[in-house]
Design a protein around this motif. Structure first.
Motif, PDB file in Angstrom:
ATOM      1  N   LEU A 391       0.832  -1.198   0.000  1.00  0.00           N
ATOM      2  CA  LEU A 391       0.000   0.000   0.000  1.00  0.00           C
ATOM      3  C   LEU A 391       0.872   1.256   0.000  1.00  0.00           C
ATOM      4  N   PRO A 392       0.449   2.305  -0.713  1.00  0.00           N
ATOM      5  CA  PRO A 392       1.198   3.566  -0.704  1.00  0.00           C
ATOM      6  C   PRO A 392       1.367   4.086   0.722  1.00  0.00           C
ATOM      7  N   GLY A 393       2.585   4.420   1.067  1.00  0.00           N
ATOM      8  CA  GLY A 393       2.839   4.976   2.393  1.00  0.00           C
ATOM      9  C   GLY A 393       3.067   3.948   3.477  1.00  0.00           C
ATOM     10  N   ASP A 394       2.846   2.659   3.188  1.00  0.00           N
ATOM     11  CA  ASP A 394       3.052   1.621   4.193  1.00  0.00           C
ATOM     12  C   ASP A 394       3.553   0.358   3.506  1.00  0.00           C
ATOM     13  N   PRO A 395       4.862   0.233   3.307  1.00  0.00           N
ATOM     14  CA  PRO A 395       5.406  -0.899   2.560  1.00  0.00           C
ATOM     15  C   PRO A 395       5.188  -2.252   3.213  1.00  0.00           C
ATOM     16  N   ASN A 396       4.793  -2.275   4.491  1.00  0.00           N
ATOM     17  CA  ASN A 396       4.581  -3.549   5.161  1.00  0.00           C
ATOM     18  C   ASN A 396       3.139  -4.040   5.087  1.00  0.00           C
ATOM     19  N   LYS A 397       2.260  -3.233   4.500  1.00  0.00           N
ATOM     20  CA  LYS A 397       0.892  -3.704   4.250  1.00  0.00           C
ATOM     21  C   LYS A 397       0.833  -4.203   2.813  1.00  0.00           C
ATOM     22  N   GLU A 398       0.785  -5.514   2.656  1.00  0.00           N
ATOM     23  CA  GLU A 398       0.830  -6.122   1.337  1.00  0.00           C
ATOM     24  C   GLU A 398      -0.571  -6.527   0.885  1.00  0.00           C
ATOM     25  N   ILE A 399      -0.823  -6.330  -0.410  1.00  0.00           N
ATOM     26  CA  ILE A 399      -2.126  -6.675  -0.980  1.00  0.00           C
ATOM     27  C   ILE A 399      -1.913  -7.567  -2.198  1.00  0.00           C
ATOM     28  N   GLN A 400      -2.935  -8.321  -2.519  1.00  0.00           N
ATOM     29  CA  GLN A 400      -2.884  -9.171  -3.708  1.00  0.00           C
ATOM     30  C   GLN A 400      -3.581  -8.449  -4.852  1.00  0.00           C
ATOM     31  N   LEU A 401      -2.960  -8.482  -6.019  1.00  0.00           N
ATOM     32  CA  LEU A 401      -3.493  -7.808  -7.194  1.00  0.00           C
ATOM     33  C   LEU A 401      -3.458  -8.767  -8.369  1.00  0.00           C
ATOM     34  N   ALA A 402      -4.626  -9.000  -8.966  1.00  0.00           N
ATOM     35  CA  ALA A 402      -4.713  -9.827 -10.175  1.00  0.00           C
ATOM     36  C   ALA A 402      -4.812  -8.910 -11.386  1.00  0.00           C
ATOM     37  N   LEU A 403      -3.960  -9.145 -12.371  1.00  0.00           N
ATOM     38  CA  LEU A 403      -4.057  -8.448 -13.650  1.00  0.00           C
ATOM     39  C   LEU A 403      -4.790  -9.363 -14.619  1.00  0.00           C
ATOM     40  N   MET A 404      -5.925  -8.879 -15.156  1.00  0.00           N
ATOM     41  CA  MET A 404      -6.769  -9.685 -16.041  1.00  0.00           C
ATOM     42  C   MET A 404      -7.020  -8.877 -17.315  1.00  0.00           C
ATOM     43  N   MET A 405      -6.593  -9.421 -18.459  1.00  0.00           N
ATOM     44  CA  MET A 405      -6.658  -8.678 -19.711  1.00  0.00           C
ATOM     45  C   MET A 405      -7.475  -9.463 -20.739  1.00  0.00           C
ATOM     46  N   TYR A 406      -8.385  -8.731 -21.462  1.00  0.00           N
ATOM     47  CA  TYR A 406      -9.284  -9.371 -22.423  1.00  0.00           C
ATOM     48  C   TYR A 406      -9.295  -8.601 -23.723  1.00  0.00           C
ATOM     49  N   HIS A 407      -9.292  -9.352 -24.827  1.00  0.00           N
ATOM     50  CA  HIS A 407      -9.230  -8.781 -26.162  1.00  0.00           C
ATOM     51  C   HIS A 407     -10.655  -8.477 -26.637  1.00  0.00           C
ATOM     52  N   THR A 408     -11.054  -7.223 -26.578  1.00  0.00           N
ATOM     53  CA  THR A 408     -12.426  -6.822 -26.908  1.00  0.00           C
ATOM     54  C   THR A 408     -12.411  -5.963 -28.156  1.00  0.00           C
ATOM     55  N   VAL A 409     -12.260  -6.603 -29.300  1.00  0.00           N
ATOM     56  CA  VAL A 409     -12.200  -5.856 -30.571  1.00  0.00           C
ATOM     57  C   VAL A 409     -13.582  -5.400 -30.970  1.00  0.00           C
ATOM     58  N   ASP A 410     -13.651  -4.263 -31.662  1.00  0.00           N
ATOM     59  CA  ASP A 410     -14.916  -3.742 -32.192  1.00  0.00           C
ATOM     60  C   ASP A 410     -15.299  -4.502 -33.451  1.00  0.00           C
ATOM     61  N   VAL A 411     -16.601  -4.705 -33.609  1.00  0.00           N
ATOM     62  CA  VAL A 411     -17.124  -5.364 -34.807  1.00  0.00           C
ATOM     63  C   VAL A 411     -18.001  -4.378 -35.551  1.00  0.00           C
ATOM     64  N   ASP A 412     -17.730  -4.177 -36.845  1.00  0.00           N
ATOM     65  CA  ASP A 412     -18.510  -3.213 -37.648  1.00  0.00           C
ATOM     66  C   ASP A 412     -19.908  -3.763 -37.937  1.00  0.00           C
TER      67      ASP A 412
END
Length: 412
Positions: A391-412
């Motif tokens: 966490l910002p300002g407190d390096p000893n408070k740890e959090i879990q973060l999942a990065l999830m990415m999806y391919h959302t192309v536009d369809v004409d």
């Protein structure tokens, strides 16, 4: 010059050497103050000790080998000189080639006997980060010297490979040792004080959930790290989602994100809020309210929130990919919502770029440059990646973060 030729790979066995290191790990953790153990960021402390106790595999730096030809007094009994006579002692001046062979890694490890070894190990001098290998010429030319050097390198590389196998196995063992000893001591302290490391948030899975969408639902060189600094205040447990609930939430999000990719004609041309609402439509029916009656709520334009007692237990931030700078700003925004140790979070990125793989690689590289990044915890699949941040300002408070990415192309 002064140098001392000795037998390599011939002192303490690697088994005994590594056993002593593992004992040092136990001792180091055992002498930490109790409140330090309870308050320190777990992953950062484990990384610090791993960097301290891990061993670097060894490698000869072939391209940096140099040589020097000198004249030296040589004992005629310690050489293979054809001039040596049995029972006759003395020295003779001879031309000697000294090969300076730089080694990457802790060169002192070349004294350790690997688990697989020979009874006639090579000999050389160890000085700073180099091996000094001596070839006495006895009127033989450079071809002879290079031949002897190649024989020496072959022998050293063979023993070095044996030692590196032991080193790799030890490094895998020591990180698990650090984690297990740290957690054992922490849990012992907590038990003695009748505490829990965290207070699980009482979210309850609904027994029957209407299926709005046809997707599956959840089933029940060497970097030196500085030792983490901690203000030794009394430890207080923080509320947290348990791991299984966190995984269930991420699984629902991931299933919905995959549905976006499989059905572009249905989900294309929609904004962040519309796509976010599809996640909420799957999440809201799946969990009963918390103790305060609050459940998944919207905040701002793109947030997915799971709240308990007025605080955010889970935050999922949804954004379209607009480049590395915007991506890192999204992480900043998400971290700004958090207050608890071990909070569970997700950054959900919708990518319209045609080269999705390239965008994914940019994100994976950029996230490690974030100032609050701690470590990579592995991937659930190729577009679902798990990290530890602080966490910002407190390096000893740890959090879990999942990065999830999806391919959302536009369809004409």
């Amino acid at each position: 010059m002064d140098y001392y030729v000795e037998t390599l790979f011939n002192s303490i066995s690697f088994f005994d050497y590594s056993r002593n290191l593992l004992k040092d790990v136990e001792h180091e953790i055992s002498i930490e103050e109790e409140n330090y153990i309870l308050n320190v960021g777990q992953e950062q402390y484990i990384e610090h000790l791993f960097d301290k106790f891990r061993l670097e595999p060894l490698k000869i730096l072939e391209e940096d080998i140099s040589q020097e030809v000198i004249e030296e007094s040589v004992s005629n009994q310690d050489t293979l000189s054809p001039l040596s006579l049995p029972g006759v002692f003395g020295t003779t001046k001879q031309e000697v080639v000294l090969f300076y062979i730089p080694v990457y890694g802790d060169i002192e490890l070349l004294k350790i006997q690997p688990s697989t070894y020979t009874f006639s190990p090579p000999r050389a001098a160890i000085k700073q980060n180099e091996l000094i290998y001596k070839v006495i010429l006895f009127n033989r030319g450079s071809e002879y010297a290079l031949q002897q050097l190649n024989i020496f390198k072959t022998d050293v590389n063979q023993m070095m490979n044996n030692l590196n196998k032991d080193i790799i196995e030890y490094n895998e063992k020591v990180v698990n040792k650090i984690r297990n000893v740290f957690l054992a001591r922490k849990n012992k302290i907590l038990e003695r004080h009748n505490l829990a490391a965290s207070l699980n948030i009482p979210f309850k899975k609904r027994e029957s959930v209407p299926k709005t969408f046809a997707i599956s639902t959840p089933k029940i060189k060497r970097k030196i790290t500085i030792k983490p600094q901690v203000e030794l205040q009394p430890f207080e447990p923080d509320p947290t989602l348990d791991e299984s609930t966190y995984y269930d939430i991420l699984k629902i999000i991931n299933d919905m994100g995959k549905a976006f990719e499989r059905n572009p004609s249905v989900y294309s041309n929609k904004g962040e809020e519309d796509l976010r609402d599809h996640f909420l439509m799957q999440l809201e029916p799946n969990y009963e309210g918390s103790a305060t009656g609050e459940t998944f709520n919207k905040k701002g334009k793109t947030d997915i929130l799971l709240r308990h007692a007025g605080n955010n237990a889970f935050v999922g931030e949804c954004k379209f990919w607009k480049g590395e700078k915007s991506f890192l700003s999204t992480i900043d925004q998400l971290l700004g919502y958090l207050t608890w140790r071990d909070s569970k979070t997700a950054v959900i990125m919708f990518v319209k770029n045609k080269d999705f793989t390239q965008t994914l690689n940019v994100a994976k590289s950029a996230i490690k440059n974030h100032k609050n990044y701690v470590r990579f915890n592995g991937e659930q699949d190729e577009t679902w990646l798990n990290y530890t941040f602080n966490l910002p300002g407190d390096p000893n408070k740890e959090i879990q973060l999942a990065l999830m990415m999806y391919h959302t192309v536009d369809v004409d």
